[in-house]
Design an enzyme around this catalytic site. Structure first.
Site, PDB file in Angstrom:
ATOM      1  N   HIS A 137       2.993   3.245  -8.743  1.00 19.00           N
ATOM      2  CA  HIS A 137       2.873   1.792  -9.006  1.00 19.00           C
ATOM      3  C   HIS A 137       4.221   1.483  -9.719  1.00 19.00           C
ATOM      4  O   HIS A 137       4.414   0.261  -9.685  1.00 19.00           O
ATOM      5  CB  HIS A 137       1.688   1.530 -10.061  1.00 19.00           C
ATOM      6  N   ASP A 154       0.774  -1.162   0.093  1.00 17.39           N
ATOM      7  CA  ASP A 154       0.100  -0.139  -0.189  1.00 17.39           C
ATOM      8  C   ASP A 154       0.750   1.414   0.165  1.00 17.39           C
ATOM      9  O   ASP A 154       2.014   1.297   0.550  1.00 17.39           O
ATOM     10  CB  ASP A 154      -0.799  -0.064   1.220  1.00 17.39           C
ATOM     11  N   LEU A 175      11.708 -20.025  -4.400  1.00 20.79           N
ATOM     12  CA  LEU A 175      10.647 -19.458  -3.974  1.00 20.79           C
ATOM     13  C   LEU A 175       9.458 -19.348  -4.869  1.00 20.79           C
ATOM     14  O   LEU A 175       9.342 -19.329  -5.917  1.00 20.79           O
ATOM     15  CB  LEU A 175      10.811 -17.748  -3.925  1.00 20.79           C
TER      16      LEU A 175
HETATM   17  C1  FPP Z   1      -1.870   0.117  -3.472  1.00 20.45           C
HETATM   18  O1  FPP Z   1      -1.607   1.339  -3.486  1.00 20.45           O
HETATM   19  C2  FPP Z   1      -1.342  -0.474  -4.494  1.00 20.45           C
HETATM   20  C3  FPP Z   1      -2.209  -1.065  -5.286  1.00 20.45           C
HETATM   21  C4  FPP Z   1      -3.502  -1.213  -5.792  1.00 20.45           C
HETATM   22  C5  FPP Z   1      -1.443  -2.032  -6.623  1.00 20.45           C
HETATM   23  C6  FPP Z   1      -0.238  -2.605  -6.292  1.00 20.45           C
HETATM   24  C7  FPP Z   1       0.518  -2.744  -7.532  1.00 20.45           C
HETATM   25  C8  FPP Z   1       2.006  -2.769  -7.654  1.00 20.45           C
HETATM   26  C9  FPP Z   1       2.939  -2.470  -6.402  1.00 20.45           C
HETATM   27  C10 FPP Z   1       2.598  -2.954  -8.904  1.00 20.45           C
HETATM   28  C11 FPP Z   1       3.556  -3.762  -9.156  1.00 20.45           C
HETATM   29  C12 FPP Z   1       3.118  -5.238  -8.994  1.00 20.45           C
HETATM   30  C13 FPP Z   1       3.374  -5.979  -9.439  1.00 20.45           C
HETATM   31  C14 FPP Z   1       2.964  -7.539  -9.126  1.00 20.45           C
HETATM   32  C15 FPP Z   1       3.891  -6.000 -11.036  1.00 20.45           C
HETATM   33  P1  FPP Z   1      -2.493   2.602  -3.385  1.00 20.45           P
HETATM   34  O2  FPP Z   1      -2.517   3.043  -4.828  1.00 20.45           O
HETATM   35  O3  FPP Z   1      -3.860   2.396  -2.932  1.00 20.45           O
HETATM   36  O4  FPP Z   1      -1.680   3.782  -2.588  1.00 20.45           O
HETATM   37  P2  FPP Z   1      -2.413   5.059  -1.772  1.00 20.45           P
HETATM   38  O5  FPP Z   1      -3.295   4.210  -0.770  1.00 20.45           O
HETATM   39  O6  FPP Z   1      -1.480   5.859  -1.548  1.00 20.45           O
HETATM   40  O7  FPP Z   1      -3.380   5.424  -2.780  1.00 20.45           O
END
Ligand code: FPP
Length: 230
Positions: free
Chosen positions: A27, A10, A121
């Site tokens: 992201h 997150d 893994l």
């Molecule tokens: C939450 O942060 C994150 C996500 C919804 C997406 C997670 C994806 C990645 C880390 C991209 C790469 C992953 C792979 C496996 C290729 P948020 O956007 O909710 O953050 P915020 O709470 O600050 O808005």
């Protein structure tokens, strides 16, 4: 050392906003933290790593952000699959295929097929994953059995997406939020939860080492009593 580590990655959006960048840049940077944690888990001898990459609730995000996340997974696999395979990583997907674009499914399926015999893994990508949906899917599959096994925690767990995967010992959530967010609702029953204040794109080796040290201080009782007073 935990056997299975699950991570709610997150804080990507906040990471980007703090820098005056569009949310999706968070992201993109988060992908580098994904690479880092996979390498570290491999080095630490952790057997299973489950990453919450896209939840069934994430469809509520703006269209362009959804598109970006879908394409990012394709891009990630395109860039990293050969190296993951070389490291002996075995890739699995946890989630439902519904609504996921064909080209995304194709790249996930290719990654699963290529790495299926690897013994390093195991990387579980929770993609289009929802914990309640998983439990409903399991009930549906359980009920479809021609001769149903007696219902027990063990027999039921065999119908979840995680059928042959041990429950996580450690759940990490970054960016300071104290929620489960529909992640592995059944499997997290006895997991130790460590919430890191660090935003996911900044969560690298040092932060992970700190979380593991915190895990190792915990005493796990699984509903029992302390071992010395048993
Ligand atoms: C939450 O942060 C994150 C996500 C919804 C997406 C997670 C994806 C990645 C880390 C991209 C790469 C992953 C792979 C496996 C290729 P948020 O956007 O909710 O953050 P915020 O709470 O600050 O808005």
């Amino acid at each position: 050392m935990p056997v299975h580590v699950a991570v709610i990655m997150d804080g990507n959006g906040r990471w980007a906003q703090k820098r005056g960048l569009p949310r999706v840049e968070g992201h993109r940077e988060g992908m580098n933290s994904v690479r880092s944690i996979i390498n570290q888990c491999g080095e630490l001898g952790i057997s299973y790593l489950t990453l919450y990459a896209f939840s069934t609730e994430n469809w509520k995000r703006p269209g362009p952000e959804i598109q970006f996340l879908m394409n990012l997974l394709i891009e990630y696999l395109k860039k990293e699959l050969a190296e993951l395979h070389r490291q002996g990583v075995r890739i699995r997907m946890l989630g439902t295929r519904e609504r996921v674009p064909e080209k995304v499914l194709k790249s996930i399926d290719q990654a699963i097929a290529m790495t299926q015999n690897n013994r390093g893994l195991q990387l579980n990508l929770a993609f289009n994953y929802g914990g309640r949906r998983e439990i409903l899917d399991a009930i549906e599959r359980f009920c479809q059995q021609p001769s149903r096994p007696p219902l027990s925690e063990e027999s039921f767990a065999g119908f979840l997406y995680t059928a042959d995967i041990p429950d996580p010992d450690l759940l990490i959530r970054t960016s300071g939020e104290m929620r489960i967010s529909n992640f592995l609702l059944w499997q997290l029953a006895y997991a130790e939860i460590v919430v890191s204040p660090v935003l996911w794109p900044d969560f690298r080796e040092t932060e992970m080492a700190g979380v593991i040290a915190e895990f190792q201080k915990r005493e796990r009782r699984f509903g029992g009593v302390e071992s010395k007073s048993a």
